[in-house]
Scaffold this motif. Structure first.
Motif, PDB file in Angstrom:
ATOM      1  N   THR A  75     -50.934 -12.027 -74.378  1.00  0.00           N
ATOM      2  CA  THR A  75     -51.433 -11.150 -73.322  1.00  0.00           C
ATOM      3  C   THR A  75     -51.214 -11.825 -71.978  1.00  0.00           C
ATOM      4  OG1 THR A  75     -53.662 -12.069 -73.661  1.00  0.00           O
ATOM      5  CG2 THR A  75     -53.144 -10.007 -74.787  1.00  0.00           C
ATOM      6  N   SER A  76     -50.326 -11.264 -71.167  1.00  0.00           N
ATOM      7  CA  SER A  76     -49.919 -11.890 -69.910  1.00  0.00           C
ATOM      8  C   SER A  76     -50.211 -10.929 -68.763  1.00  0.00           C
ATOM      9  CB  SER A  76     -48.432 -12.243 -69.966  1.00  0.00           C
ATOM     10  OG  SER A  76     -48.144 -13.010 -71.130  1.00  0.00           O
ATOM     11  N   ILE A  97     -51.651  -5.362 -64.205  1.00  0.00           N
ATOM     12  CA  ILE A  97     -50.646  -4.994 -65.201  1.00  0.00           C
ATOM     13  C   ILE A  97     -50.709  -6.038 -66.307  1.00  0.00           C
ATOM     14  CG2 ILE A  97     -49.123  -3.657 -63.731  1.00  0.00           C
ATOM     15  CD1 ILE A  97     -47.375  -6.122 -63.338  1.00  0.00           C
ATOM     16  N   SER A  99     -48.910  -7.411 -69.904  1.00  0.00           N
ATOM     17  CA  SER A  99     -47.863  -7.454 -70.916  1.00  0.00           C
ATOM     18  C   SER A  99     -48.472  -7.896 -72.245  1.00  0.00           C
ATOM     19  CB  SER A  99     -46.758  -8.430 -70.506  1.00  0.00           C
ATOM     20  OG  SER A  99     -45.878  -8.660 -71.587  1.00  0.00           O
ATOM     21  N   CYS A 115     -44.766  -4.549 -74.550  1.00  0.00           N
ATOM     22  CA  CYS A 115     -44.889  -3.489 -73.553  1.00  0.00           C
ATOM     23  C   CYS A 115     -45.789  -3.985 -72.433  1.00  0.00           C
ATOM     24  CB  CYS A 115     -45.482  -2.243 -74.202  1.00  0.00           C
ATOM     25  SG  CYS A 115     -45.645  -0.823 -73.100  1.00  0.00           S
ATOM     26  N   THR A 116     -45.499  -3.599 -71.208  1.00  0.00           N
ATOM     27  CA  THR A 116     -46.372  -3.904 -70.076  1.00  0.00           C
ATOM     28  C   THR A 116     -47.105  -2.627 -69.672  1.00  0.00           C
ATOM     29  OG1 THR A 116     -44.889  -5.657 -69.317  1.00  0.00           O
ATOM     30  CG2 THR A 116     -46.522  -4.841 -67.744  1.00  0.00           C
ATOM     31  N   TYR A 117     -48.436  -2.723 -69.646  1.00  0.00           N
ATOM     32  CA  TYR A 117     -49.295  -1.564 -69.426  1.00  0.00           C
ATOM     33  C   TYR A 117     -49.959  -1.617 -68.051  1.00  0.00           C
ATOM     34  CZ  TYR A 117     -49.246  -1.517 -74.585  1.00  0.00           C
ATOM     35  OH  TYR A 117     -48.882  -1.516 -75.904  1.00  0.00           O
ATOM     36  N   ARG A 126     -46.326  -2.156 -58.179  1.00  0.00           N
ATOM     37  CA  ARG A 126     -46.409  -2.523 -59.591  1.00  0.00           C
ATOM     38  C   ARG A 126     -45.852  -1.416 -60.474  1.00  0.00           C
ATOM     39  NH1 ARG A 126     -52.185  -5.958 -59.786  1.00  0.00           N
ATOM     40  NH2 ARG A 126     -51.158  -7.918 -59.168  1.00  0.00           N
ATOM     41  N   LEU A 130     -42.695  -1.844 -63.200  1.00  0.00           N
ATOM     42  CA  LEU A 130     -42.733  -1.425 -64.599  1.00  0.00           C
ATOM     43  C   LEU A 130     -41.618  -0.431 -64.907  1.00  0.00           C
ATOM     44  CD1 LEU A 130     -45.440  -2.914 -64.568  1.00  0.00           C
ATOM     45  CD2 LEU A 130     -46.430  -1.002 -65.846  1.00  0.00           C
ATOM     46  N   ASP A 234     -45.568 -10.698 -59.154  1.00  0.00           N
ATOM     47  CA  ASP A 234     -45.794  -9.973 -60.398  1.00  0.00           C
ATOM     48  C   ASP A 234     -44.577 -10.075 -61.320  1.00  0.00           C
ATOM     49  OD1 ASP A 234     -48.352  -9.043 -59.723  1.00  0.00           O
ATOM     50  OD2 ASP A 234     -47.516  -7.330 -58.643  1.00  0.00           O
ATOM     51  N   ALA A 236     -43.002  -8.273 -65.248  1.00  0.00           N
ATOM     52  CA  ALA A 236     -43.134  -7.275 -66.306  1.00  0.00           C
ATOM     53  C   ALA A 236     -42.197  -7.641 -67.457  1.00  0.00           C
ATOM     54  CB  ALA A 236     -42.814  -5.877 -65.781  1.00  0.00           C
ATOM     55  N   HIS A 237     -42.560  -7.169 -68.650  1.00  0.00           N
ATOM     56  CA  HIS A 237     -41.857  -7.563 -69.868  1.00  0.00           C
ATOM     57  C   HIS A 237     -41.897  -6.392 -70.846  1.00  0.00           C
ATOM     58  CE1 HIS A 237     -42.216 -10.097 -73.830  1.00  0.00           C
ATOM     59  NE2 HIS A 237     -40.965  -9.712 -73.636  1.00  0.00           N
TER      60      HIS A 237
END
Length: 257
Positions: A75-76, A97, A99, A115-117, A126, A130, A234, A236-237
Motif C-alpha cells: 500500500t503506497s 491517492i 497504490s 491499481c492506484t485509487y 492527481r 492516474l 506524487d 501512480a502505479h
C-alpha cells in the motif's frame, strides 16, 4: 531463461489472476477516507484465505531486502511509488491517492496486479496523473503482441509519460511470472521500438508502469521497503498480468478500470 507456458499452465494462471482481479475490484468499494491501510491488508488476507490461494508478498524476501515483507498487500500513498507496508496507524485522508499491489499463488502459479485509487475527491493534478498512468498501461498492453519487442512496450509507456511532462521509474520494472513471482524477462517502462526480446506465444508478463509527477529520482524509506519519489512528488502505479498468444493478447488479471 524465459519459460513459455502451456495451455494447462495458463488455465491455472487464469484462476490466480481472477482472484487478484476480484480483490482489486473489492478494494474499490472499501477504500475511503478514515480507513487504514492495515484494515485493507486484513480484508485482503481474509479474502485470499477464503479463496484457497496463498498470499504472494507476505514473507517475501529478495536478496537486497534486510527482512521479509510483512504485509499481504503493498500500500503506497501519494509520493510512495511501490512496496509500502500496510499499517493500522496509516489512515487514508480525503484527497490521497493509494497504490495497492496484490499477488497470490494458486496451485503453484502466480497472479500479480496493481491499481492506484483515489481516496474520496482528489485534485485535478492527481486525477490527471492516474488517467495518464492507466493509459500508459493500456498502451503497453496493446503493444504486447506476438512479434513485437520489449522495446515496443517500454516506448509505449515512456513516450506517453514524457508527452505529459511526467517522469518514469527506471529502477523498478515489470517482469515475467509463472511458478515464481518474478521470472525473466524484466520489462522496463522505457525503450526503443523494435529493440530487445521478441514476444512469443506462451509468454506470461506482468506489465506495470510506475509514473512520477516530478523528477526521475527515487529513494528507499527507513523501513527498507517503501520506494518514494526523491522530490516528494506524487506517483501512480498500475499493473496487469497478460499472456501472449497467437492472436489477441489475453489479460490474466482483468480488474475493472
Amino acid at each position: 531463461m524465459i519459460k513459455l507456458k502451456t495451455e494447462a499452465e495458463i488455465n491455472i494462471m487464469r484462476r490466480a489472476g481472477a482472484i487478484v482481479a476480484d480483490i482489486l475490484n473489492m478494494l474499490r468499494e472499501i477504500i475511503k477516507p478514515g480507513v487504514s491501510t492495515g484494515e485493507l491488508d486484513e480484508a485482503v488476507s481474509e479474502y485470499i484465505k477464503k479463496s484457497g490461494a496463498i498470499p504472494a508478498f507476505k514473507g517475501y524476501k529478495p536478496t537486497h531486502a534486510a527482512r521479509p515483507f510483512p504485509g499481504v498487500i503493498c500500500t503506497s500513498v501519494n509520493s510512495e511509488i511501490v512496496h509500502g507496508i500496510p499499517r493500522r496507524e496509516r489512515i487514508l485522508l480525503e484527497g490521497d491517492i493509494l497504490s495497492v499491489d496484490v499477488g497470490v499463488c494458486w496451485h503453484g502459479y502466480y497472479g500479480d496486479a496493481a491499481c492506484t485509487y483515489p481516496v474520496g475527491e482528489i485534485s485535478e493534478s492527481r486525477a490527471r496523473l492516474l488517467k495518464v498512468t492507466l493509459e500508459c498501461l493500456n498502451r503497453a498492453i496493446a503493444s504486447a503482441r506476438k512479434g513485437n519487442t520489449l522495446g515496443d512496450l517500454g516506448h509505449a509507456v515512456e513516450s506517453l509519460a514524457f508527452a505529459n511532462g511526467y517522469g518514469i521509474v527506471r529502477d523498478y520494472t515489470g517482469h515475467g511470472l509463472g511458478t515464481k513471482l518474478h521470472e525473466a524477462p524484466q520489462i522496463p517502462n522505457y525503450g526503443k521500438p523494435g529493440r530487445g526480446i521478441s514476444l512469443k506465444s506462451g509468454m506470461t508478463l506482468a506489465i506495470e508502469p510506475m509514473i512520477m509527477a516530478g523528477r526521475e529520482e527515487v529513494i528507499t524509506g527507513v523501513d527498507d521497503w517503501v520506494v518514494l519519489t526523491a522530490d516528494g512528488s506524487d506517483a501512480a502505479h498500475f499493473e496487469k498480468s497478460v499472456v501472449i498468444t497467437d492472436n489477441e493478447t489475453e489479460i490474466l488479471t482483468p480488474w475493472q478500470n
